[in-house]
Design an enzyme around this catalytic site. Sequence first.
Site, PDB file in Angstrom:
ATOM      1  N   GLN A 120       1.018  -1.131  -0.011  1.00  0.00           N
ATOM      2  CA  GLN A 120      -0.015   0.010  -0.062  1.00  0.00           C
ATOM      3  C   GLN A 120       0.735   1.133  -0.080  1.00  0.00           C
ATOM      4  O   GLN A 120       0.672   2.323  -0.679  1.00  0.00           O
ATOM      5  CB  GLN A 120      -0.922   0.159   1.336  1.00  0.00           C
ATOM      6  CG  GLN A 120      -1.857  -1.185   1.417  1.00  0.00           C
ATOM      7  CD  GLN A 120      -2.729  -0.962   2.431  1.00  0.00           C
ATOM      8  OE1 GLN A 120      -2.853  -0.026   3.327  1.00  0.00           O
ATOM      9  NE2 GLN A 120      -3.840  -1.979   2.470  1.00  0.00           N
ATOM     10  N   ARG A 133      -5.063  -7.639  15.244  1.00  0.00           N
ATOM     11  CA  ARG A 133      -5.458  -9.122  14.609  1.00  0.00           C
ATOM     12  C   ARG A 133      -4.698 -10.233  15.705  1.00  0.00           C
ATOM     13  O   ARG A 133      -5.039 -10.917  15.413  1.00  0.00           O
ATOM     14  CB  ARG A 133      -4.971  -9.280  13.064  1.00  0.00           C
ATOM     15  CG  ARG A 133      -6.271  -8.508  12.372  1.00  0.00           C
ATOM     16  CD  ARG A 133      -6.134  -8.891  10.700  1.00  0.00           C
ATOM     17  NE  ARG A 133      -7.139  -8.291  10.079  1.00  0.00           N
ATOM     18  CZ  ARG A 133      -6.994  -7.979   8.735  1.00  0.00           C
ATOM     19  NH1 ARG A 133      -5.981  -8.295   7.836  1.00  0.00           N
ATOM     20  NH2 ARG A 133      -7.963  -7.380   8.317  1.00  0.00           N
ATOM     21  N   ASP A 164      -1.939 -10.990   5.553  1.00  0.00           N
ATOM     22  CA  ASP A 164      -3.406 -11.078   5.643  1.00  0.00           C
ATOM     23  C   ASP A 164      -3.686 -12.438   5.963  1.00  0.00           C
ATOM     24  O   ASP A 164      -4.793 -12.718   6.578  1.00  0.00           O
ATOM     25  CB  ASP A 164      -3.947 -10.588   4.436  1.00  0.00           C
ATOM     26  CG  ASP A 164      -4.083  -9.191   3.866  1.00  0.00           C
ATOM     27  OD1 ASP A 164      -3.959  -8.450   4.809  1.00  0.00           O
ATOM     28  OD2 ASP A 164      -4.032  -8.851   2.586  1.00  0.00           O
TER      29      ASP A 164
END
Length: 459
Positions: A195, A371, A340
Amino acid sequence: MRQRPSVFIPQERTKQDDHMRQVIRHIARLEGTIVPPGDKSISQRAVLLNSIATGPAHVSNLCEGDDRSSILRCTRALGVRISRHSPCPDNSSDECFHVHGAGPDGLTEPETVLNAGNSGTAMRLVTGMLAAQPFLSVVSGDRSLRSRPMDRIVEPLTQMGAQIMGRGKDTLAPLAIRGGDLKAIDYRLPVASAQLKSSIMIAALYAEGRTTIDQPAVSRDHTERMLRSMGADVETEGLRIAVGPSVLSPLDVRVPGDISAAAFWIVAACCHPNARIRVEGVGVNSTRTGVLDVLKDMGARIKLENVREDGEELVADVVAESSDLRATEIGGDMVPRVIDELPLLALAGCFARGTTVIRDASELRVKESDRISGTVRGLAGLGAEIEERPDGMVIDGVGVLTGGECQSGGDHRIAMTMAIAGLMATGQTVVEGAEAAGVSYPQFWDTLESLASSSRVSS
Protein backbone atom coordinates in the site's frame (compact mmCIF):
# COMPACT_ATOMS: atom_id res chain seq x y z
CA MET A 1 -3.42 -36.34 16.09
CA ARG A 2 -6.68 -36.75 18.00
CA GLN A 3 -9.82 -37.19 15.93
CA ARG A 4 -12.77 -34.85 16.16
CA PRO A 5 -16.36 -36.11 16.49
CA SER A 6 -18.26 -35.87 13.20
CA VAL A 7 -21.56 -34.07 13.44
CA PHE A 8 -23.38 -32.10 10.78
CA ILE A 9 -26.18 -29.74 11.70
CA PRO A 10 -27.19 -26.92 9.33
CA GLN A 11 -25.77 -23.55 10.28
CA GLU A 12 -27.98 -21.04 12.03
CA ARG A 13 -28.07 -17.28 11.62
CA THR A 14 -29.70 -14.63 13.71
CA LYS A 15 -29.50 -10.91 13.08
CA GLN A 16 -30.48 -8.16 15.47
CA ASP A 17 -29.77 -4.46 14.99
CA ASP A 18 -27.43 -5.31 12.05
CA HIS A 19 -25.40 -7.58 14.36
CA MET A 20 -25.21 -11.14 13.10
CA ARG A 21 -24.30 -14.20 15.10
CA GLN A 22 -23.37 -17.29 13.13
CA VAL A 23 -23.55 -20.81 14.53
CA ILE A 24 -21.27 -23.46 13.04
CA ARG A 25 -20.95 -27.14 13.88
CA HIS A 26 -18.40 -29.73 12.84
CA ILE A 27 -18.90 -31.40 9.46
CA ALA A 28 -17.86 -35.04 8.96
CA ARG A 29 -16.34 -34.44 5.52
CA LEU A 30 -15.44 -31.34 3.55
CA GLU A 31 -15.59 -31.77 -0.21
CA GLY A 32 -16.45 -29.40 -3.01
CA THR A 33 -15.39 -26.87 -5.62
CA ILE A 34 -15.33 -23.15 -4.81
CA VAL A 35 -14.86 -20.08 -7.00
CA PRO A 36 -13.58 -17.22 -4.82
CA PRO A 37 -14.43 -13.54 -5.41
CA GLY A 38 -12.12 -11.35 -7.48
CA ASP A 39 -8.83 -10.30 -5.91
CA LYS A 40 -9.36 -7.20 -3.78
CA SER A 41 -5.90 -5.72 -4.34
CA ILE A 42 -5.99 -6.10 -8.11
CA SER A 43 -9.60 -4.89 -8.31
CA GLN A 44 -8.86 -1.61 -6.56
CA ARG A 45 -5.78 -0.97 -8.68
CA ALA A 46 -7.66 -1.78 -11.90
CA VAL A 47 -10.32 0.81 -11.10
CA LEU A 48 -8.00 3.53 -9.80
CA LEU A 49 -5.29 3.28 -12.47
CA ASN A 50 -7.82 3.09 -15.30
CA SER A 51 -9.47 6.20 -13.84
CA ILE A 52 -6.37 8.26 -14.69
CA ALA A 53 -5.70 6.50 -18.02
CA THR A 54 -6.76 8.06 -21.29
CA GLY A 55 -9.73 6.15 -22.67
CA PRO A 56 -12.20 3.41 -21.69
CA ALA A 57 -11.32 0.07 -20.06
CA HIS A 58 -13.31 -3.07 -19.35
CA VAL A 59 -12.90 -4.62 -15.87
CA SER A 60 -14.59 -7.92 -15.03
CA ASN A 61 -14.73 -10.18 -11.96
CA LEU A 62 -14.25 -7.17 -9.70
CA CYS A 63 -14.03 -7.96 -5.99
CA GLU A 64 -17.18 -8.00 -3.90
CA GLY A 65 -18.11 -6.14 -0.76
CA ASP A 66 -17.41 -2.85 0.95
CA ASP A 67 -13.89 -2.45 -0.43
CA ARG A 68 -15.26 -2.44 -3.98
CA SER A 69 -17.83 0.15 -2.98
CA SER A 70 -15.09 2.29 -1.42
CA ILE A 71 -12.89 2.56 -4.51
CA LEU A 72 -15.86 3.07 -6.84
CA ARG A 73 -17.30 5.76 -4.56
CA CYS A 74 -14.01 7.66 -4.35
CA THR A 75 -13.22 7.61 -8.07
CA ARG A 76 -16.76 8.54 -9.10
CA ALA A 77 -16.67 11.47 -6.68
CA LEU A 78 -13.59 12.70 -8.58
CA GLY A 79 -15.57 12.82 -11.81
CA VAL A 80 -14.68 9.43 -13.29
CA ARG A 81 -17.49 7.81 -15.27
CA ILE A 82 -17.86 4.16 -14.26
CA SER A 83 -20.80 2.09 -15.51
CA ARG A 84 -21.82 -1.35 -14.27
CA HIS A 85 -23.23 -3.96 -16.64
CA SER A 86 -24.98 -7.13 -15.50
CA PRO A 87 -24.74 -9.38 -17.36
CA CYS A 88 -21.53 -8.29 -19.04
CA PRO A 89 -22.13 -7.57 -22.75
CA ASP A 90 -18.54 -8.45 -23.74
CA ASN A 91 -18.18 -11.94 -22.26
CA SER A 92 -19.94 -14.55 -20.19
CA SER A 93 -19.18 -13.16 -16.74
CA ASP A 94 -22.11 -12.13 -14.57
CA GLU A 95 -21.14 -8.47 -14.43
CA CYS A 96 -18.45 -6.04 -15.47
CA PHE A 97 -17.52 -2.38 -15.13
CA HIS A 98 -16.57 0.07 -17.86
CA VAL A 99 -14.15 2.69 -16.55
CA HIS A 100 -14.01 5.77 -18.75
CA GLY A 101 -10.54 7.08 -17.91
CA ALA A 102 -10.36 10.81 -17.27
CA GLY A 103 -6.71 11.04 -18.29
CA PRO A 104 -3.88 12.42 -16.14
CA ASP A 105 -5.46 15.89 -15.85
CA GLY A 106 -9.14 15.03 -16.01
CA LEU A 107 -10.07 14.50 -12.36
CA THR A 108 -12.30 17.18 -10.81
CA GLU A 109 -12.31 18.66 -7.33
CA PRO A 110 -14.77 16.67 -5.19
CA GLU A 111 -17.75 18.49 -3.71
CA THR A 112 -17.69 16.44 -0.52
CA VAL A 113 -15.42 14.29 1.62
CA LEU A 114 -14.21 11.15 -0.14
CA ASN A 115 -15.28 8.10 1.87
CA ALA A 116 -12.85 5.14 1.79
CA GLY A 117 -15.05 3.16 4.19
CA ASN A 118 -13.01 0.44 5.89
CA SER A 119 -10.47 0.08 3.08
CA GLY A 120 -6.87 0.95 3.92
CA THR A 121 -5.92 0.17 0.32
CA ALA A 122 -8.44 2.67 -1.05
CA MET A 123 -7.37 5.34 1.45
CA ARG A 124 -3.66 5.03 0.71
CA LEU A 125 -3.85 4.61 -3.07
CA VAL A 126 -6.38 7.41 -3.48
CA THR A 127 -4.22 9.71 -1.33
CA GLY A 128 -1.25 9.01 -3.62
CA MET A 129 -3.36 10.02 -6.61
CA LEU A 130 -4.74 13.12 -4.87
CA ALA A 131 -1.23 14.26 -3.93
CA ALA A 132 -0.72 15.04 -7.62
CA GLN A 133 -4.01 16.89 -8.21
CA PRO A 134 -4.07 20.72 -8.25
CA PHE A 135 -7.10 21.04 -6.00
CA LEU A 136 -8.23 20.53 -2.43
CA SER A 137 -9.66 17.19 -1.37
CA VAL A 138 -10.46 15.46 1.90
CA VAL A 139 -10.45 11.68 2.29
CA SER A 140 -11.78 9.84 5.33
CA GLY A 141 -13.28 6.49 6.30
CA ASP A 142 -15.13 4.63 9.01
CA ARG A 143 -14.17 4.66 12.67
CA SER A 144 -11.69 1.81 12.26
CA LEU A 145 -9.93 3.40 9.29
CA ARG A 146 -9.74 6.76 11.05
CA SER A 147 -7.74 5.08 13.83
CA ARG A 148 -5.16 3.49 11.49
CA PRO A 149 -1.79 5.24 10.98
CA MET A 150 -1.39 7.29 7.80
CA ASP A 151 1.93 8.98 8.58
CA ARG A 152 3.77 6.44 6.43
CA ILE A 153 2.17 7.85 3.30
CA VAL A 154 1.99 11.45 4.51
CA GLU A 155 5.77 11.65 4.99
CA PRO A 156 6.92 10.68 1.46
CA LEU A 157 4.05 12.45 -0.31
CA THR A 158 4.87 15.64 1.63
CA GLN A 159 8.52 15.26 0.65
CA MET A 160 7.35 15.16 -2.98
CA GLY A 161 5.60 18.51 -2.52
CA ALA A 162 2.00 17.73 -1.57
CA GLN A 163 0.39 19.57 1.34
CA ILE A 164 -1.34 17.07 3.63
CA MET A 165 -2.93 17.72 6.99
CA GLY A 166 -4.69 15.31 9.31
CA ARG A 167 -5.60 14.58 12.89
CA GLY A 168 -2.97 13.49 15.38
CA LYS A 169 -0.24 15.74 13.98
CA ASP A 170 -0.99 14.67 10.40
CA THR A 171 -0.96 10.94 11.18
CA LEU A 172 -4.68 10.10 11.12
CA ALA A 173 -7.63 10.54 8.78
CA PRO A 174 -9.48 12.59 7.74
CA LEU A 175 -6.65 13.80 5.52
CA ALA A 176 -6.91 17.16 3.76
CA ILE A 177 -4.77 17.20 0.61
CA ARG A 178 -3.74 20.00 -1.70
CA GLY A 179 -1.56 18.49 -4.38
CA GLY A 180 0.27 19.29 -7.60
CA ASP A 181 3.80 20.29 -8.64
CA LEU A 182 5.42 17.13 -7.33
CA LYS A 183 9.15 16.44 -7.41
CA ALA A 184 10.79 13.02 -7.58
CA ILE A 185 12.34 11.60 -4.40
CA ASP A 186 14.60 8.73 -3.41
CA TYR A 187 12.81 6.96 -0.60
CA ARG A 188 13.51 3.93 1.56
CA LEU A 189 10.38 2.28 2.91
CA PRO A 190 10.41 1.80 6.70
CA VAL A 191 8.46 -1.46 6.24
CA ALA A 192 7.66 -3.74 3.32
CA SER A 193 4.20 -2.48 2.38
CA ALA A 194 2.43 -2.76 -0.97
CA GLN A 195 0.00 0.00 0.00
CA LEU A 196 2.80 2.42 0.90
CA LYS A 197 4.94 1.82 -2.17
CA SER A 198 1.86 1.94 -4.44
CA SER A 199 0.82 5.31 -3.02
CA ILE A 200 4.27 6.72 -3.82
CA MET A 201 4.36 5.09 -7.27
CA ILE A 202 1.02 6.59 -8.28
CA ALA A 203 2.17 10.06 -7.20
CA ALA A 204 5.46 9.49 -9.05
CA LEU A 205 3.57 9.20 -12.35
CA TYR A 206 3.02 12.97 -12.08
CA ALA A 207 6.34 14.02 -10.52
CA GLU A 208 9.17 15.87 -12.20
CA GLY A 209 12.13 13.51 -12.37
CA ARG A 210 12.55 9.83 -11.56
CA THR A 211 11.41 8.52 -8.18
CA THR A 212 13.20 5.54 -6.63
CA ILE A 213 11.80 3.35 -3.87
CA ASP A 214 13.94 0.92 -1.88
CA GLN A 215 12.06 -1.89 -0.13
CA PRO A 216 13.34 -3.76 2.95
CA ALA A 217 11.66 -6.95 1.64
CA VAL A 218 9.38 -8.12 -1.15
CA SER A 219 5.68 -7.21 -0.96
CA ARG A 220 2.88 -7.81 -3.45
CA ASP A 221 3.74 -6.32 -6.83
CA HIS A 222 0.37 -5.86 -8.54
CA THR A 223 0.91 -2.12 -8.99
CA GLU A 224 4.24 -2.58 -10.78
CA ARG A 225 2.78 -5.23 -13.08
CA MET A 226 -0.32 -3.23 -13.95
CA LEU A 227 1.55 0.02 -14.50
CA ARG A 228 3.97 -1.67 -16.90
CA SER A 229 1.03 -3.17 -18.81
CA MET A 230 -0.43 0.34 -19.09
CA GLY A 231 2.77 1.74 -20.59
CA ALA A 232 4.23 3.41 -17.50
CA ASP A 233 7.94 3.98 -17.07
CA VAL A 234 8.53 1.47 -14.26
CA GLU A 235 11.72 -0.49 -13.70
CA THR A 236 12.51 -2.96 -10.95
CA GLU A 237 15.91 -4.29 -9.94
CA GLY A 238 15.97 -6.47 -6.87
CA LEU A 239 14.20 -4.54 -4.12
CA ARG A 240 14.53 -1.18 -5.89
CA ILE A 241 11.72 0.33 -7.98
CA ALA A 242 12.15 3.35 -10.26
CA VAL A 243 9.16 5.28 -11.64
CA GLY A 244 9.27 8.12 -14.15
CA PRO A 245 6.48 10.50 -15.22
CA SER A 246 4.02 8.60 -17.40
CA VAL A 247 0.68 8.82 -19.19
CA LEU A 248 -1.28 5.58 -18.83
CA SER A 249 -3.07 3.70 -21.57
CA PRO A 250 -6.34 1.99 -20.57
CA LEU A 251 -6.09 -1.71 -19.71
CA ASP A 252 -8.84 -4.32 -19.91
CA VAL A 253 -8.58 -6.51 -16.81
CA ARG A 254 -10.20 -9.77 -15.79
CA VAL A 255 -9.44 -9.92 -12.08
CA PRO A 256 -8.24 -13.34 -10.87
CA GLY A 257 -9.73 -14.99 -7.80
CA ASP A 258 -8.49 -13.63 -4.48
CA ILE A 259 -5.94 -15.97 -2.87
CA SER A 260 -6.63 -14.37 0.52
CA ALA A 261 -10.26 -15.51 0.17
CA ALA A 262 -9.21 -18.89 -1.22
CA ALA A 263 -6.91 -19.38 1.78
CA PHE A 264 -9.86 -19.93 4.13
CA TRP A 265 -10.95 -23.02 2.20
CA ILE A 266 -7.39 -24.23 1.63
CA VAL A 267 -6.61 -24.10 5.37
CA ALA A 268 -9.96 -25.75 6.15
CA ALA A 269 -9.09 -28.67 3.87
CA CYS A 270 -5.58 -29.05 5.27
CA CYS A 271 -6.70 -29.03 8.91
CA HIS A 272 -9.84 -31.14 8.58
CA PRO A 273 -9.29 -34.93 8.97
CA ASN A 274 -11.47 -35.82 5.96
CA ALA A 275 -11.39 -33.15 3.27
CA ARG A 276 -10.64 -32.34 -0.35
CA ILE A 277 -11.46 -28.88 -1.71
CA ARG A 278 -10.77 -27.39 -5.13
CA VAL A 279 -10.62 -23.60 -5.46
CA GLU A 280 -10.78 -22.46 -9.07
CA GLY A 281 -9.28 -19.46 -10.87
CA VAL A 282 -7.02 -18.26 -8.04
CA GLY A 283 -4.35 -15.61 -8.61
CA VAL A 284 -1.00 -17.22 -7.78
CA ASN A 285 1.32 -14.25 -8.25
CA SER A 286 4.56 -15.23 -6.48
CA THR A 287 4.34 -12.23 -4.13
CA ARG A 288 0.94 -13.49 -2.93
CA THR A 289 1.53 -17.24 -2.54
CA GLY A 290 3.36 -17.01 0.77
CA VAL A 291 0.41 -18.74 2.44
CA LEU A 292 0.82 -21.71 0.11
CA ASP A 293 4.58 -21.78 0.69
CA VAL A 294 4.14 -21.77 4.48
CA LEU A 295 1.47 -24.49 4.37
CA LYS A 296 3.63 -26.66 2.11
CA ASP A 297 6.52 -26.18 4.54
CA MET A 298 4.13 -27.46 7.22
CA GLY A 299 3.51 -30.60 5.13
CA ALA A 300 0.22 -29.55 3.55
CA ARG A 301 -1.06 -31.56 0.59
CA ILE A 302 -1.62 -28.76 -1.93
CA LYS A 303 -1.21 -28.79 -5.68
CA LEU A 304 -1.75 -26.30 -8.50
CA GLU A 305 -3.62 -27.41 -11.61
CA ASN A 306 -4.54 -25.70 -14.87
CA VAL A 307 -1.85 -23.04 -14.41
CA ARG A 308 -2.18 -20.21 -16.96
CA GLU A 309 -1.42 -16.53 -17.50
CA ASP A 310 -4.10 -13.85 -17.55
CA GLY A 311 -2.51 -10.54 -18.48
CA GLU A 312 0.62 -10.27 -16.32
CA GLU A 313 -0.92 -12.31 -13.50
CA LEU A 314 -0.56 -16.08 -13.02
CA VAL A 315 -3.79 -18.00 -12.33
CA ALA A 316 -4.39 -21.62 -11.26
CA ASP A 317 -6.83 -24.01 -9.64
CA VAL A 318 -5.70 -24.93 -6.12
CA VAL A 319 -6.51 -28.39 -4.73
CA ALA A 320 -6.02 -28.97 -0.99
CA GLU A 321 -6.55 -32.14 1.04
CA SER A 322 -6.40 -33.33 4.64
CA SER A 323 -2.80 -33.12 5.82
CA ASP A 324 -0.55 -34.19 8.67
CA LEU A 325 0.77 -30.74 9.52
CA ARG A 326 3.97 -29.96 11.38
CA ALA A 327 4.83 -26.74 13.19
CA THR A 328 6.83 -23.95 11.57
CA GLU A 329 8.27 -20.51 12.27
CA ILE A 330 7.05 -17.47 10.31
CA GLY A 331 9.07 -14.27 10.45
CA GLY A 332 11.35 -11.89 8.60
CA ASP A 333 10.85 -11.46 4.87
CA MET A 334 8.00 -13.99 4.82
CA VAL A 335 5.71 -11.79 6.93
CA PRO A 336 4.82 -9.22 4.22
CA ARG A 337 3.89 -12.13 1.91
CA VAL A 338 1.41 -13.62 4.41
CA ILE A 339 0.32 -10.59 6.43
CA ASP A 340 -3.38 -11.04 5.62
CA GLU A 341 -3.30 -14.81 6.19
CA LEU A 342 -1.48 -14.88 9.55
CA PRO A 343 -4.66 -15.42 11.62
CA LEU A 344 -5.43 -18.44 9.41
CA LEU A 345 -1.89 -19.74 9.73
CA ALA A 346 -2.22 -19.44 13.51
CA LEU A 347 -5.30 -21.67 13.18
CA ALA A 348 -3.29 -24.15 11.11
CA GLY A 349 -0.72 -24.15 13.92
CA CYS A 350 -3.40 -25.45 16.27
CA PHE A 351 -3.55 -28.65 14.19
CA ALA A 352 0.19 -29.02 13.59
CA ARG A 353 2.61 -31.22 15.54
CA GLY A 354 4.89 -29.03 17.64
CA THR A 355 5.08 -25.31 18.38
CA THR A 356 4.42 -22.74 15.67
CA VAL A 357 5.95 -19.28 16.11
CA ILE A 358 4.79 -16.10 14.34
CA ARG A 359 7.13 -13.13 14.86
CA ASP A 360 8.04 -9.77 13.27
CA ALA A 361 4.32 -9.20 12.64
CA SER A 362 3.54 -6.12 14.75
CA GLU A 363 1.89 -4.68 11.60
CA LEU A 364 -1.06 -6.94 12.45
CA ARG A 365 -1.90 -4.65 15.36
CA VAL A 366 -2.80 -1.74 13.04
CA LYS A 367 -5.05 -3.55 10.58
CA GLU A 368 -8.88 -3.34 10.69
CA SER A 369 -8.44 -4.43 14.29
CA ASP A 370 -5.57 -5.60 16.48
CA ARG A 371 -5.39 -8.98 14.73
CA ILE A 372 -2.83 -10.41 17.12
CA SER A 373 -5.08 -9.90 20.14
CA GLY A 374 -8.21 -10.83 18.18
CA THR A 375 -6.73 -14.09 16.89
CA VAL A 376 -5.32 -15.11 20.26
CA ARG A 377 -8.53 -14.27 22.10
CA GLY A 378 -10.71 -16.10 19.56
CA LEU A 379 -8.66 -19.28 19.28
CA ALA A 380 -7.95 -19.44 23.03
CA GLY A 381 -11.71 -19.33 23.57
CA LEU A 382 -11.94 -22.51 21.49
CA GLY A 383 -9.31 -24.32 23.53
CA ALA A 384 -6.16 -23.44 21.59
CA GLU A 385 -2.81 -23.30 23.39
CA ILE A 386 -1.82 -19.89 22.08
CA GLU A 387 0.25 -17.09 23.58
CA GLU A 388 0.27 -13.45 22.54
CA ARG A 389 3.60 -11.76 21.90
CA PRO A 390 4.21 -8.05 21.12
CA ASP A 391 5.00 -8.88 17.50
CA GLY A 392 3.18 -12.17 17.01
CA MET A 393 1.97 -15.42 18.53
CA VAL A 394 3.19 -18.80 19.77
CA ILE A 395 0.87 -21.76 19.15
CA ASP A 396 1.24 -25.26 20.59
CA GLY A 397 -0.53 -27.75 18.36
CA VAL A 398 -3.32 -29.40 20.33
CA GLY A 399 -4.97 -31.22 17.42
CA VAL A 400 -8.47 -30.48 18.65
CA LEU A 401 -10.59 -27.39 19.36
CA THR A 402 -13.78 -27.13 21.40
CA GLY A 403 -16.78 -25.08 20.35
CA GLY A 404 -17.36 -21.77 22.06
CA GLU A 405 -18.19 -18.12 21.44
CA CYS A 406 -15.93 -15.83 19.41
CA GLN A 407 -16.05 -12.11 18.70
CA SER A 408 -15.10 -10.77 15.29
CA GLY A 409 -14.29 -7.33 16.69
CA GLY A 410 -15.68 -5.95 13.46
CA ASP A 411 -12.78 -7.53 11.52
CA HIS A 412 -13.68 -9.58 8.44
CA ARG A 413 -10.62 -11.84 8.61
CA ILE A 414 -11.13 -12.65 12.29
CA ALA A 415 -14.80 -13.48 11.64
CA MET A 416 -13.96 -15.88 8.81
CA THR A 417 -10.99 -17.45 10.61
CA MET A 418 -13.19 -18.30 13.59
CA ALA A 419 -15.81 -19.77 11.23
CA ILE A 420 -13.21 -22.09 9.70
CA ALA A 421 -12.10 -23.04 13.23
CA GLY A 422 -15.71 -23.94 13.96
CA LEU A 423 -15.71 -26.52 11.16
CA MET A 424 -13.08 -28.49 13.06
CA ALA A 425 -14.19 -27.78 16.65
CA THR A 426 -16.30 -30.17 18.67
CA GLY A 427 -19.79 -29.01 19.59
CA GLN A 428 -21.07 -25.60 18.60
CA THR A 429 -19.10 -22.49 17.67
CA VAL A 430 -20.76 -19.07 17.66
CA VAL A 431 -19.23 -16.12 15.80
CA GLU A 432 -20.57 -12.81 17.03
CA GLY A 433 -20.34 -9.91 14.61
CA ALA A 434 -20.35 -12.32 11.67
CA GLU A 435 -21.56 -9.58 9.32
CA ALA A 436 -17.96 -8.27 9.23
CA ALA A 437 -17.18 -10.91 6.59
CA GLY A 438 -19.16 -8.80 4.13
CA VAL A 439 -16.36 -6.22 3.98
CA SER A 440 -14.33 -8.44 1.65
CA TYR A 441 -16.36 -11.61 1.06
CA PRO A 442 -20.14 -11.05 1.10
CA GLN A 443 -20.80 -14.61 -0.12
CA PHE A 444 -18.63 -16.25 2.55
CA TRP A 445 -21.44 -17.56 4.72
CA ASP A 446 -23.45 -18.75 1.71
CA THR A 447 -20.34 -20.52 0.36
CA LEU A 448 -19.77 -22.15 3.73
CA GLU A 449 -23.36 -23.30 3.81
CA SER A 450 -23.13 -24.62 0.25
CA LEU A 451 -19.90 -26.48 1.06
CA ALA A 452 -21.54 -27.99 4.13
CA SER A 453 -24.54 -29.13 2.11
CA SER A 454 -22.49 -30.63 -0.73
CA SER A 455 -20.17 -32.31 1.76
CA ARG A 456 -23.14 -33.87 3.51
CA VAL A 457 -24.48 -35.26 0.24
CA SER A 458 -21.10 -36.73 -0.81
CA SER A 459 -20.27 -38.30 2.54
